[in-house]
Design an enzyme around this catalytic site. Structure first.
Site: not given
Length: 315
Positions: A136, A139-140
């Protein structure tokens, strides 16, 4: 086989499932939630979550999910370990088999089983999980500002993630197994024109290396061909963008899914074509796949369940 009757059954324990449990509990629906194969969902494999509202300093993925679990319990949700192994949604009350040994009969069902990211199947993906391997970028990606990363995939998702990461990282390698991109023309153009993205066509990632995290990737160019070439590239992060598998198989005979398996809901709602059956989170979301959007649909599903039960005089 043992049978139990409930008003509201929730399958899945990610942000969607736990949020549904919070709202259903507050509405006095006495919800029962089964956690599934991965209690806490995909976020339990994420070390730091910095984009979930209410945590200005960020929070660990497992810790966030534990907070949600405790909140659901506080409002009376009955949280259990177990996996839904079969379903019968032909008529209400709907029947869900848990661990092939118990049947739950429920007036309303909230499917929050999530989706599982596809991986290449390398042992190193497990070894470096949370230490440089991610599925992701949204997300990261923040953790790789001004660093070098690689994205695996050749479709729209891979191209979108490469472009997103290029806005943060110093360099992005897009590792593509085929000699062409499968993405839409506009995404191909964005990738090919971006000065921070280098596309490695006809390449396979066969391993990762590093002491305390990912430091590089082992690549094979034109694998199996006479001119096959093996070499290493230094990277700090390795992103998988080869798709997700929605965890919807046992429900497919009864509800509509798209060609991949994502549950189809009425636009803007968590309602499926089966009355009283709702889908929330990543199992019905192929586009956003974020914790906050999953939580939002979990809220919607619980409210819909309460209204459904109320309209039928079941509460």
């Amino acid at each position: 086989m043992e049978t139990e009757k409930v008003k509201c059954l929730i399958i899945g324990s990610g942000p969607a499932g736990y949020t549904a449990a919070i709202y259903a509990g507050r509405a006095n629906l006495s919800p029962v939630l089964y956690a599934g194969l991965q209690p806490g969902g995909q976020l339990t494999t994420t070390t730091d979550v910095e984009n979930f509202p209410g945590y200005p300093q960020g929070i660990g993925g497992p810790e966030l999910m534990e907070d949600l679990r405790k909140q659901a319990e506080r409002f009376g949700a009955d949280l259990r370990y177990g996996v839904a192994t079969a379903a019968d949604l032909t008529e209400a009350p709907y029947k869900i088999t848990i661990d092939d040994e118990k049947v739950i009969e429920t007036e309303t069902l909230i499917i929050a089983t999530g989706a599982t990211a596809k991986y290449l199947g390398l042992e190193d993906e497990k070894k470096y999980a949370g230490m440089g391997v991610s599925a992701c970028a949204t997300c990261d990606g923040f953790f790789y500002r001004k660093k070098t990363v690689a994205v695996v995939g050749g479709g729209d998702t891979a191209c979108e993630e490469a472009v997103y990461l290029a806005g943060l990282a110093a360099k992005v390698y897009l590792i593509v197994r085929k000699p062409y991109l499968r993405a839409s023309k506009i995404m191909q153009e964005r990738v090919m024109k971006h000065d921070k993205i280098e596309v490695l066509f006809e390449h396979n990632a066969v391993g990762l290396f590093g002491e305390n995290g990912v430091e590089g990737v082992h690549l094979v160019q034109r694998m199996g061909e006479p001119d096959e070439k093996r070499y290493d590239v230094a990277i700090d992060g390795f992103f998988l963008a080869i798709g997700h598998n929605p965890n919807s198989d046992i429900f497919k005979p009864y509800i509509d899914t798209d060609e991949v398996g994502y549950i189809v809901t009425e636009p803007g709602t968590p309602r499926t074509k089966v009355p009283g059956v709702f889908a929330a989170g990543d199992v019905a979301d192929s586009h956003y796949r974020q914790a906050i959007t999953a939580a939002g649909t979990g809220c919607q599903a619980a409210i819909e369940a309460e209204r459904y039960l109320s309209a039928r005089g079941l509460i």
